[in-house]
Design an enzyme around this catalytic site. Structure first.
Site, PDB file in Angstrom:
ATOM      1  N   CYS A   1       0.832  -1.210   0.000  1.00  0.00           N
ATOM      2  CA  CYS A   1       0.000   0.000   0.000  1.00  0.00           C
ATOM      3  C   CYS A   1       0.866   1.259   0.000  1.00  0.00           C
ATOM      4  O   CYS A   1       1.376   1.668   1.057  1.00  0.00           O
ATOM      5  CB  CYS A   1      -0.932  -0.021   1.207  1.00  0.00           C
TER       6      CYS A   1
ATOM      7  N   CYS B   1      -0.515   4.148   2.173  1.00  0.00           N
ATOM      8  CA  CYS B   1      -0.333   3.972   3.624  1.00  0.00           C
ATOM      9  C   CYS B   1       1.128   4.197   4.026  1.00  0.00           C
ATOM     10  O   CYS B   1       1.398   4.821   5.043  1.00  0.00           O
ATOM     11  CB  CYS B   1      -0.714   2.559   4.066  1.00  0.00           C
ATOM     12  N   ASP B   2       2.062   3.673   3.243  1.00  0.00           N
ATOM     13  CA  ASP B   2       3.455   3.604   3.716  1.00  0.00           C
ATOM     14  C   ASP B   2       4.450   4.453   2.929  1.00  0.00           C
ATOM     15  O   ASP B   2       5.621   4.557   3.330  1.00  0.00           O
ATOM     16  CB  ASP B   2       3.935   2.132   3.682  1.00  0.00           C
TER      17      ASP B   2
END
Ligand SMILES: Cc1cc2nc3c(=O)[nH]c(=O)nc-3n(C[C@H](O)[C@H](O)[C@H](O)COP(=O)(O)OP(=O)(O)OC[C@H]3O[C@@H](n4cnc5c(N)ncnc54)[C@H](O)[C@@H]3O)c2cc1C
Length: 324
Positions: free
Chosen positions: A147, A150-151
């Site tokens: 992701c 997200c990261d």
């Protein structure tokens, strides 16, 4: 255990499940919709969508799904979030309802809820496929991510790699150049599968370096990833690259195990459906990425949901074969 009796249970509140909910509402069905997490599905992890009609200005997957979820909630539909359906069984003992309607009944259970229903739409989508390279499991969450939204920000000014050659991989690689100093795109074939427009954007980005015809053999590092060992499939040569993070976009695996032994699947576990999106189990329909559809996108998932809900309505009314 709390028991609910319904005409229809929609399992999964991603694009397919939410599309089904809109149509089930309009058909006047008494239905429930559940998701094991919060509503939205896998698309909420992507930063930029420009192929959903009507949303041509910058919209993230999260914002698009917020709009679709709001639409569903505006109809008064309560999405039962954090409610994972763990089992589906056919109800064997014939109840009065079964005798009068002639329809099968299914019992679907989560940890604390039981749904007794005549029809089910499986809209459980899919999850990321893994590479299967050495030490991969060990580094998931410690340098390996699925992701970028997200990261991605964790890799500011670092060198990272994106694995895959399709639209998801290339779009996420472009997004990651916002943070990383260099993004390697590693793909096992000698050309990308992404659409031409997406490829052109990537080729024009000076932070992206392409390593085609290459596959990852091994992840290495102490506490986090530090190196990847690569093999060039054309020359058979190997090399080691220093890297801080790896984002994998090499395909998806369907969340279909809930129907194991009950409905036909293809060799990769995708549910096989007929033209009405009914699986081989009577009264159980499948929509979106979980079925063996050749195009796995938000627009096709939403459309599948609409068709599956319409088919469920016709099935309950006893004239499914008239669906065109
Ligand atoms: C990085 C990335 C980028 C993408 N970019 C695009 C793009 O730009 N445009 C586009 O159109 N598509 C894009 N896609 C594809 C798109 O996300 C999918 O095609 C779409 O989300 C499929 O919708 P779905 O409802 O079938 O499944 P999903 O979105 O996977 O939703 C399934 C839902 O079911 C729930 N669930 C699973 N099992 C259970 C259970 N047992 N009980 C209850 N709930 C359960 C899950 O929690 C999930 O919310 C992208 C995908 C990825 C990964």
């Amino acid at each position: 255990m709390e028991e609910h009796r319904k005409d229809l249970l929609i399992i999964g509140a991603g694009p397919a499940g939410l599309g089904a909910a809109v149509y089930a509402y309009r058909a006047g069905l008494d239905f429930a919709i559940t998701d094991k997490f919060s509503a939205g599905g896998q698309i909420i992890t992507t930063e930029h969508i420009d192929n959903y009609p009507g949303f041509y200005e910058d919209i993230s997957g999260y914002d698009l799904m917020q709009k679709i979820t709001e639409h569903v909630r505006k109809f008064g539909i309560a999405i039962q979030e954090f409610c994972e359906i763990k089992s589906i069984k056919e109800k064997k003992s014939k109840s009065k309802i079964m005798k009068t309607t002639g329809l099968k009944q299914y019992i679907c259970e989560s940890e604390d809820k039981r749904f007794v229903t005549n029809t089910i739409i499986i809209a459980t989508g899919a999850g990321p496929k893994k590479l299967g390279a050495e030490n991969e499991e060990e580094f998931i969450g410690r340098g390996i991510s699925f992701c970028a939204t997200c990261d991605g920000a964790l890799y500011r000014d670092m060198d990272i790699a994106v694995i895959g050659g399709g639209n998801a991989a290339i779009e996420e690689a472009i997004f990651l150049t916002k943070f990383a100093s260099k993004v390697y795109i590693i793909h096992r074939r000698d050309e990308l599968r992404a659409s031409k427009r997406v490829q052109e954007k990537a080729f024009a980005n000076t932070k992206i370096k392409f390593l085609l015809s290459s596959e990852i053999l091994k992840f290495e590092g102490k506490d986090k990833i530090e190196y990847i060992a690569l093999k060039n499939k054309k020359t058979n040569s190997t090399e080691k690259i220093k890297i801080s993070g790896v984002f994998e976009y090499v395909g998806i695996v369907p969340n279909s195990s809930i129907l194991s032994g009950m409905a036909d699947m293809d060799a990769n576990g995708f549910l096989i459906t007929d033209k009405n999106l009914q699986t081989s189990a009577e009264g159980i329909f499948a929509a979106g990425d979980v079925r063996d559809t050749p195009l796995k996108q938000v627009i096709t998932a939403v459309a599948d949901g609409a068709l599956a809900a319409t088919s469920a309505e016709k099935y309950i009314a006893g004239f499914l074969n008239n669906v065109v």
